[in-house]
Design a protein around this motif. Structure first.
Motif, PDB file in Angstrom:
ATOM      1  N   ALA A  99      14.442  11.245 -15.037  1.00  0.00           N
ATOM      2  CA  ALA A  99      14.344  12.041 -16.264  1.00  0.00           C
ATOM      3  C   ALA A  99      13.755  11.225 -17.410  1.00  0.00           C
ATOM      4  CB  ALA A  99      15.716  12.593 -16.641  1.00  0.00           C
ATOM      5  N   GLU A 100      14.256  10.013 -17.606  1.00  0.00           N
ATOM      6  CA  GLU A 100      13.766   9.168 -18.692  1.00  0.00           C
ATOM      7  C   GLU A 100      12.327   8.730 -18.450  1.00  0.00           C
ATOM      8  OE1 GLU A 100      15.261   8.613 -21.457  1.00  0.00           O
ATOM      9  OE2 GLU A 100      17.442   8.717 -21.155  1.00  0.00           O
ATOM     10  N   MET A 101      11.986   8.418 -17.205  1.00  0.00           N
ATOM     11  CA  MET A 101      10.620   8.012 -16.901  1.00  0.00           C
ATOM     12  C   MET A 101       9.640   9.158 -17.134  1.00  0.00           C
ATOM     13  SD  MET A 101      10.899   5.602 -13.479  1.00  0.00           S
ATOM     14  CE  MET A 101      11.585   3.941 -13.556  1.00  0.00           C
ATOM     15  N   LYS A 102      10.014  10.356 -16.743  1.00  0.00           N
ATOM     16  CA  LYS A 102       9.146  11.511 -16.966  1.00  0.00           C
ATOM     17  C   LYS A 102       8.956  11.762 -18.457  1.00  0.00           C
ATOM     18  CE  LYS A 102       9.778  14.247 -12.734  1.00  0.00           C
ATOM     19  NZ  LYS A 102      10.260  15.534 -12.166  1.00  0.00           N
ATOM     20  N   GLN A 103      10.031  11.643 -19.199  1.00  0.00           N
ATOM     21  CA  GLN A 103       9.943  11.874 -20.636  1.00  0.00           C
ATOM     22  C   GLN A 103       9.021  10.849 -21.305  1.00  0.00           C
ATOM     23  OE1 GLN A 103      13.747  12.096 -22.570  1.00  0.00           O
ATOM     24  NE2 GLN A 103      12.891  12.260 -24.623  1.00  0.00           N
ATOM     25  N   ALA A 104       9.057   9.611 -20.819  1.00  0.00           N
ATOM     26  CA  ALA A 104       8.234   8.549 -21.380  1.00  0.00           C
ATOM     27  C   ALA A 104       6.819   8.543 -20.814  1.00  0.00           C
ATOM     28  CB  ALA A 104       8.886   7.192 -21.116  1.00  0.00           C
ATOM     29  N   SER A 105       6.587   9.325 -19.759  1.00  0.00           N
ATOM     30  CA  SER A 105       5.302   9.305 -19.029  1.00  0.00           C
ATOM     31  C   SER A 105       4.970   7.888 -18.566  1.00  0.00           C
ATOM     32  CB  SER A 105       4.159   9.856 -19.897  1.00  0.00           C
ATOM     33  OG  SER A 105       4.403  11.202 -20.219  1.00  0.00           O
ATOM     34  N   PHE A 106       6.002   7.178 -18.189  1.00  0.00           N
ATOM     35  CA  PHE A 106       5.827   5.810 -17.700  1.00  0.00           C
ATOM     36  C   PHE A 106       7.006   5.427 -16.819  1.00  0.00           C
ATOM     37  CE2 PHE A 106       6.657   1.286 -17.698  1.00  0.00           C
ATOM     38  CZ  PHE A 106       5.404   0.741 -17.480  1.00  0.00           C
ATOM     39  N   GLY A 107       6.695   4.791 -15.716  1.00  0.00           N
ATOM     40  CA  GLY A 107       7.737   4.257 -14.851  1.00  0.00           C
ATOM     41  C   GLY A 107       7.117   3.361 -13.800  1.00  0.00           C
ATOM     42  N   ARG A 108       7.836   2.320 -13.445  1.00  0.00           N
ATOM     43  CA  ARG A 108       7.398   1.432 -12.378  1.00  0.00           C
ATOM     44  C   ARG A 108       8.567   1.240 -11.415  1.00  0.00           C
ATOM     45  NH1 ARG A 108       3.447   2.766 -14.308  1.00  0.00           N
ATOM     46  NH2 ARG A 108       1.718   1.563 -15.216  1.00  0.00           N
ATOM     47  N   ILE A 109       8.330   1.569 -10.164  1.00  0.00           N
ATOM     48  CA  ILE A 109       9.348   1.380  -9.127  1.00  0.00           C
ATOM     49  C   ILE A 109       8.743   0.488  -8.056  1.00  0.00           C
ATOM     50  CG2 ILE A 109      10.780   2.498  -7.368  1.00  0.00           C
ATOM     51  CD1 ILE A 109      10.711   5.026  -9.147  1.00  0.00           C
ATOM     52  N   ILE A 160       5.684  -9.711  -7.758  1.00  0.00           N
ATOM     53  CA  ILE A 160       6.208  -8.432  -8.247  1.00  0.00           C
ATOM     54  C   ILE A 160       5.672  -8.130  -9.643  1.00  0.00           C
ATOM     55  CG2 ILE A 160       8.327  -7.219  -8.951  1.00  0.00           C
ATOM     56  CD1 ILE A 160       9.768  -8.680  -6.701  1.00  0.00           C
ATOM     57  N   MET A 161       5.411  -9.185 -10.410  1.00  0.00           N
ATOM     58  CA  MET A 161       4.931  -8.999 -11.777  1.00  0.00           C
ATOM     59  C   MET A 161       3.607  -8.235 -11.807  1.00  0.00           C
ATOM     60  SD  MET A 161       7.477 -10.340 -13.313  1.00  0.00           S
ATOM     61  CE  MET A 161       8.615 -10.286 -11.913  1.00  0.00           C
ATOM     62  N   MET A 162       2.831  -8.349 -10.748  1.00  0.00           N
ATOM     63  CA  MET A 162       1.561  -7.617 -10.697  1.00  0.00           C
ATOM     64  C   MET A 162       1.797  -6.115 -10.731  1.00  0.00           C
ATOM     65  SD  MET A 162      -0.856  -9.758  -8.051  1.00  0.00           S
ATOM     66  CE  MET A 162       0.254  -9.603  -6.659  1.00  0.00           C
ATOM     67  N   PHE A 163       2.773  -5.647  -9.970  1.00  0.00           N
ATOM     68  CA  PHE A 163       3.051  -4.207  -9.920  1.00  0.00           C
ATOM     69  C   PHE A 163       3.680  -3.698 -11.214  1.00  0.00           C
ATOM     70  CE2 PHE A 163       3.305  -4.185  -5.029  1.00  0.00           C
ATOM     71  CZ  PHE A 163       2.027  -3.659  -4.924  1.00  0.00           C
ATOM     72  N   SER A 210      -1.949  -3.097 -13.000  1.00  0.00           N
ATOM     73  CA  SER A 210      -1.795  -2.299 -11.777  1.00  0.00           C
ATOM     74  C   SER A 210      -1.555  -0.830 -12.087  1.00  0.00           C
ATOM     75  CB  SER A 210      -0.639  -2.840 -10.939  1.00  0.00           C
ATOM     76  OG  SER A 210       0.591  -2.673 -11.614  1.00  0.00           O
ATOM     77  N   ARG A 211      -1.983  -0.377 -13.260  1.00  0.00           N
ATOM     78  CA  ARG A 211      -1.670   1.002 -13.654  1.00  0.00           C
ATOM     79  C   ARG A 211      -2.345   2.045 -12.759  1.00  0.00           C
ATOM     80  NH1 ARG A 211      -4.678  -1.460 -17.542  1.00  0.00           N
ATOM     81  NH2 ARG A 211      -6.728  -0.621 -18.077  1.00  0.00           N
ATOM     82  N   ALA A 212      -3.386   1.661 -12.027  1.00  0.00           N
ATOM     83  CA  ALA A 212      -4.036   2.588 -11.100  1.00  0.00           C
ATOM     84  C   ALA A 212      -3.637   2.315  -9.654  1.00  0.00           C
ATOM     85  CB  ALA A 212      -5.556   2.510 -11.242  1.00  0.00           C
ATOM     86  N   VAL A 213      -2.594   1.511  -9.464  1.00  0.00           N
ATOM     87  CA  VAL A 213      -2.148   1.146  -8.121  1.00  0.00           C
ATOM     88  C   VAL A 213      -0.816   1.816  -7.839  1.00  0.00           C
ATOM     89  CG1 VAL A 213      -1.522  -0.745  -6.577  1.00  0.00           C
ATOM     90  CG2 VAL A 213      -3.307  -1.085  -8.305  1.00  0.00           C
ATOM     91  N   THR A 214      -0.769   2.650  -6.819  1.00  0.00           N
ATOM     92  CA  THR A 214       0.506   3.274  -6.436  1.00  0.00           C
ATOM     93  C   THR A 214       0.463   3.634  -4.957  1.00  0.00           C
ATOM     94  OG1 THR A 214       2.180   4.893  -7.130  1.00  0.00           O
ATOM     95  CG2 THR A 214      -0.104   5.682  -6.972  1.00  0.00           C
ATOM     96  N   GLY A 215       1.626   3.697  -4.344  1.00  0.00           N
ATOM     97  CA  GLY A 215       1.720   4.016  -2.927  1.00  0.00           C
ATOM     98  C   GLY A 215       1.267   2.888  -2.020  1.00  0.00           C
ATOM     99  N   GLN A 216       1.206   1.676  -2.552  1.00  0.00           N
ATOM    100  CA  GLN A 216       0.689   0.549  -1.784  1.00  0.00           C
ATOM    101  C   GLN A 216       1.800  -0.360  -1.271  1.00  0.00           C
ATOM    102  OE1 GLN A 216      -2.660   0.507  -1.099  1.00  0.00           O
ATOM    103  NE2 GLN A 216      -2.496   2.471  -2.183  1.00  0.00           N
ATOM    104  N   ASN A 217       1.480  -1.094  -0.218  1.00  0.00           N
ATOM    105  CA  ASN A 217       2.385  -2.088   0.343  1.00  0.00           C
ATOM    106  C   ASN A 217       1.666  -3.422   0.362  1.00  0.00           C
ATOM    107  OD1 ASN A 217       4.522  -3.383   1.703  1.00  0.00           O
ATOM    108  ND2 ASN A 217       3.622  -2.906   3.704  1.00  0.00           N
ATOM    109  N   LEU A 218       2.057  -4.309  -0.519  1.00  0.00           N
ATOM    110  CA  LEU A 218       1.441  -5.631  -0.605  1.00  0.00           C
ATOM    111  C   LEU A 218       2.292  -6.627   0.170  1.00  0.00           C
ATOM    112  CD1 LEU A 218      -0.667  -7.564  -1.807  1.00  0.00           C
ATOM    113  CD2 LEU A 218       0.836  -7.812  -3.802  1.00  0.00           C
TER     114      LEU A 218
END
Length: 253
Positions: free
Chosen positions: A131-141, A228-231, A236-244
């Motif tokens: 909920a908070e990530m959606k509201q902020a339009s930002f999240g990193r998992i 991890i800092m890269m993600f 890495s804002r255009a990087v998602t769904g990846q396995n490094l």
């Protein structure tokens, strides 16, 4: 969002790899919610050393109610919601090839314990953050995986199957959450020298891994944590769904 502006939850963040991740985030200037289950003394010591940056909180991350309470407590402490999550915690496990359960010994309890610790825990933290990530339009998992999925050199059936499921969840979550500005990725390591989970591994195994690795050494928890800092960074804002895979080049892709 720069790393220094983030509030990052690190599950299992008081010891082993989790501690290395927490320390890397502290060095970057981030605020860190250090989740622990049994490592109370280590977590409180870290919070005492960095009172402006670290909040320590005990929770069983396989328990949805406890995870929700963790997120509320962290927001109250920092005055702002968690922006990023590193799902690092590992259910009690040792990388001991001789003591691992063989196929004949596997049962529902063994398999479910690892699945709950990897996938269910990541689901709990993701849902609590959503909920908070959606509201902020930002999240990193960032989910922590293993190169054993690509190269099961030692057949840790329960652990590897759970991490493979977590990789699948990483990719499906990335697909669904991308439109909300939430990036979901996985960082997969090999055997790290040394963590609580790898302390039972014989020295000759580390030597074998080192000799098979292009860097000719075994990856340390600190080296893995730095990747991890890269993600988490804006780069890495255009990087998602990846396995490094971060193992010194031992496993390709």
């Amino acid at each position: 969002m720069q790393i220094r502006d983030q509030i990052v939850l690190v599950t299992g963040g008081a010891r082993g790899l989790g501690l290395a991740i927490s320390q890397a985030l502290i060095a970057e200037g981030a605020k860190v919610a250090v989740n622990y289950h049994t490592s109370k003394a280590q977590a409180e010591q870290l919070a005492s050393a960095y009172p402006e940056q670290v909040f320590a909180y005990q929770a069983d991350i396989t328990d949805k109610t406890q995870v929700e309470a963790l997120f509320i407590a962290a927001k109250t402490h920092f005055g702002s919601a968690i922006t990023s999550v590193v799902n690092n915690a590992l259910v009690q496990f040792e990388f001991n090839g001789d003591a691992r359960p063989k196929i004949e010994e596997l049962n529902t309890a063994i398999m479910t314990r690892q699945f709950d610790g990897a996938v269910l825990a990541a689901l709990n933290t993701t849902q609590a953050a959503l909920a908070e990530m959606k509201q902020a339009s930002f999240g990193r998992i960032v989910n922590i995986g293993t190169n054993l999925v690509q190269n099961p050199v030692v057949p840790y059936h329960d652990y590897t199957a759970a991490k493979a499921a977590l990789l699948a969840f990483t990719r499906t979550a990335a697909h669904e959450l991308g439109e909300f500005g939430i990036n979901v990725n996985m960082l997969s390591g090999g055997l790290l020298q040394q963590t609580d989970a790898s302390k039972a591994t014989p020295d000759f195994v580390f030597d074998l891994i080192a000799s098979s690795t292009p860097l000719r050494r075994v990856t340390t928890p600190e080296e893995f944590a730095s990747a991890i800092m890269m993600f988490l960074s804006p780069y890495s804002r255009a990087v998602t769904g990846q396995n490094l895979i971060v193992d010194g080049g031992l496993v390709k892709g």
